[in-house]
Design a protein around this motif. Structure first.
Motif, mmCIF file in Angstrom:
data_model
loop_
_atom_site.group_PDB
_atom_site.id
_atom_site.type_symbol
_atom_site.label_atom_id
_atom_site.label_comp_id
_atom_site.label_asym_id
_atom_site.label_seq_id
_atom_site.Cartn_x
_atom_site.Cartn_y
_atom_site.Cartn_z
ATOM 1 N N GLY A 1 28.662 41.066 54.440
ATOM 2 C CA GLY A 1 30.075 40.820 54.156
ATOM 3 C C GLY A 1 30.487 41.343 52.794
ATOM 4 N N ALA A 2 29.574 41.207 51.812
ATOM 5 C CA ALA A 2 29.880 41.700 50.462
ATOM 6 C C ALA A 2 30.020 43.218 50.453
ATOM 7 N N VAL A 3 29.135 43.915 51.159
ATOM 8 C CA VAL A 3 29.215 45.380 51.217
ATOM 9 C C VAL A 3 30.484 45.803 51.960
ATOM 10 N N TYR A 4 30.801 45.090 53.037
ATOM 11 C CA TYR A 4 32.018 45.392 53.790
ATOM 12 C C TYR A 4 33.250 45.221 52.914
ATOM 13 N N ALA A 5 33.220 44.221 52.006
ATOM 14 C CA ALA A 5 34.386 43.889 51.181
ATOM 15 C C ALA A 5 34.493 44.738 49.919
ATOM 16 N N ILE A 6 33.567 45.665 49.697
ATOM 17 C CA ILE A 6 33.609 46.497 48.479
ATOM 18 C C ILE A 6 34.965 47.176 48.293
ATOM 19 N N SER B 1 49.636 45.465 47.962
ATOM 20 C CA SER B 1 48.424 45.906 48.650
ATOM 21 C C SER B 1 47.245 45.000 48.316
ATOM 22 N N VAL B 2 47.111 44.654 47.037
ATOM 23 C CA VAL B 2 46.038 43.743 46.626
ATOM 24 C C VAL B 2 46.272 42.351 47.213
ATOM 25 N N ILE B 3 47.533 41.921 47.264
ATOM 26 C CA ILE B 3 47.866 40.623 47.855
ATOM 27 C C ILE B 3 47.394 40.571 49.305
ATOM 28 N N ILE B 4 47.583 41.669 50.032
ATOM 29 C CA ILE B 4 47.171 41.717 51.438
ATOM 30 C C ILE B 4 45.649 41.628 51.547
ATOM 31 N N HIS B 5 44.931 42.372 50.662
ATOM 32 C CA HIS B 5 43.468 42.284 50.645
ATOM 33 C C HIS B 5 43.021 40.856 50.338
ATOM 34 N N ALA C 1 27.715 53.621 47.333
ATOM 35 C CA ALA C 1 28.507 54.548 46.516
ATOM 36 C C ALA C 1 29.715 55.047 47.287
ATOM 37 N N GLY C 2 29.515 55.336 48.568
ATOM 38 C CA GLY C 2 30.622 55.806 49.401
ATOM 39 C C GLY C 2 31.694 54.750 49.579
ATOM 40 N N ARG C 3 31.280 53.478 49.711
ATOM 41 C CA ARG C 3 32.259 52.394 49.834
ATOM 42 C C ARG C 3 33.117 52.288 48.576
ATOM 43 N N CYS C 4 32.472 52.415 47.419
ATOM 44 C CA CYS C 4 33.217 52.336 46.153
ATOM 45 C C CYS C 4 34.216 53.474 46.036
ATOM 46 N N LEU C 5 33.748 54.686 46.306
ATOM 47 C CA LEU C 5 34.604 55.866 46.187
ATOM 48 C C LEU C 5 35.733 55.816 47.209
ATOM 49 N N TYR C 6 35.375 55.442 48.433
ATOM 50 C CA TYR C 6 36.381 55.390 49.492
ATOM 51 C C TYR C 6 37.410 54.293 49.222
ATOM 52 N N GLY C 7 36.955 53.131 48.723
ATOM 53 C CA GLY C 7 37.881 52.031 48.426
ATOM 54 C C GLY C 7 38.931 52.430 47.411
ATOM 55 N N ALA D 1 37.908 46.218 49.091
ATOM 56 C CA ALA D 1 38.897 45.237 48.637
ATOM 57 C C ALA D 1 38.708 44.930 47.161
ATOM 58 N N ALA D 2 37.444 44.805 46.729
ATOM 59 C CA ALA D 2 37.170 44.545 45.310
ATOM 60 C C ALA D 2 37.587 45.741 44.459
ATOM 61 N N VAL D 3 37.318 46.936 44.951
ATOM 62 C CA VAL D 3 37.701 48.149 44.220
ATOM 63 C C VAL D 3 39.223 48.245 44.122
#
Length: 392
Positions: free
Chosen positions: A244-249, A133-137, A298-304, A251-253
């Motif tokens: 882009g950074a906020v959108y990618a949260i 899954s991380v590889i795909i991200h 915060a929602g992006r982090c939790l959702y990720g 993936a980082a999580v």
């Protein structure tokens, strides 16, 4: 190195080459064919998604009789040749035919995923699925970066040469693995028993999981197309690197979640831990629907975190209830439904934002995840809380 290492490497290369053109189709259509209508791009994406939905089950059925690596040698060579030709095609209609033919042959790389799980011990499935899954991200991000580099140095159509290189690499690695027999696992790679097209129709638990993940991926993808517009309207910032950074949260999580999962004990049953993750996803969607920058982040982090844990365990559950000899076919069934959810979400998102505020897709996704949680609870209840036959 074990066979699994090379298969994971192959997956990374496949995802990178697959995503090189994804962010740049509008630019490619405009520069190569003079087409700037965004509806054309949307239609093309839908056609690509539908092609994958149809092609992958066919390759899964073929893998009953022909080993995955042998299939990849031929299909990826063909995909590479077709991709290289797309760099020089100037006729729009011919481009459609050739580019969709690429998808048909390139889609066979999806066989690698169930192949990896088949040669992995069951108790390690969640860990391997997490890594993939991380590889795909990571591969999707690297693909976009490499595609952007090609555009900066050359013309958009030459991205197809980079895609062709990835296809040829997969074919070459597959051929090398076939010749190096020490990398082929002991048991036969294929099941010789005759199979019919009826095997592609899901039933029982696999059918119920397929329907659940249809709504799961619908809820995830309906919030993606217009997230950047939503974020910029709320934050007032037009800096694309920040957007882009906020959108990618998420993936980082996901990378952080992979690290955490490897440090803690895996649940004894794959039926556990999905429902709590879905509830966290609901909270993350609600936070993102609130038009405030802090709530969205915060929602992006939790959702990720929640999406990663749910998606990994849904895949682990599919392989848990399937026969290892049928992994490819069973995965193709659920993959079809997941792509159907993605396809439906792509159409729905545009209609929603045309008539309603930009945060409405999050509300719709919240409703979709509520349905997922309810359906999954009904499916998992007998397994999480088994009935005592004695009645005590």
């Amino acid at each position: 190195m074990p066979l699994r290492f090379y298969l994971i490497l192959m997956t990374l290369v496949a995802v990178v080459s697959d995503y090189m053109m994804h962010p740049f189709y509008p630019l490619f259509f405009a520069s190569r064919f003079g087409i700037e209508d965004p509806r054309i791009t949307g239609t093309y994406f839908s056609a690509v998604c539908a092609t994958v939905m149809v092609a992958f089950p066919v390759w899964a059925l073929v893998s009953r009789r022909v080993s995955e690596l042998r299939i990849l040698v031929y299909t990826q060579v063909i995909a590479g040749i077709l991709a290289a030709s797309c760099a020089f095609i100037t006729h729009y209609g011919l481009f459609w035919v050739v580019s969709l033919a690429i998808i048909i042959f390139k889609g066979s790389y999806l066989l690698v995923y169930p192949f990896i799980l088949r040669i992995t011990d069951t108790d390690k499935h969640i860990g391997i699925i997490s890594v993939l899954s991380v590889i795909i991200h990571l591969g999707s991000v690297l693909g976009a970066v490499f595609g952007g580099m090609v555009i900066d140095w050359m013309q958009p159509q030459y991205i197809y040469l980079g895609m062709a290189a990835g296809d040829f690499f997969q074919a070459g690695l597959s051929g090398w693995l076939l010749l190096s027999r020490r990398y082929i696992p002991g048991p036969a790679l294929t099941e010789p028993a005759a199979r019919s097209w009826a095997d592609l129709l899901p039933s029982g638990t696999v059918l119920r999981l397929s329907v659940i993940t249809l709504f799961f991926y619908y809820g995830d993808f309906i919030i993606r197309p217009f997230f950047v517009r939503y974020w910029e309207s709320v934050s007032g910032m037009q800096l694309r690197i920040v957007s882009g950074a906020v959108y990618a949260i998420p993936a980082a999580v996901a990378v952080f979640a992979l690290w955490m999962n490897r440090r803690r004990k895996t649940p004894e049953s794959p039926w556990h831990a999905i429902l709590p993750a879905l509830l966290l996803a609901l909270a993350g969607l609600l936070l993102q629907s609130w038009p405030a920058t802090g709530a969205i982040i915060a929602g992006r982090c939790l959702y990720g975190w929640a999406f990663f844990q749910s998606a990994v365990r849904f895949d682990a559950l599919l392989f848990h209830v399937s026969d290892p000899a049928s992994y490819a076919v069973e995965y193709s069934k659920i993959h079809f439904f997941q792509n159907l959810g993605v396809l439906t979400a792509s159409f729905s998102a545009g209609i929603l934002v045309e008539h309603y505020p930009l945060n409405v897709p999050f509300i719709v996704a919240f409703g979709g995840y509520l349905l997922v949680a309810a359906l999954y609870y009904q499916l998992a209840r007998p397994h999480v809380h088994p009935v005592n036959p004695s009645g005590s």
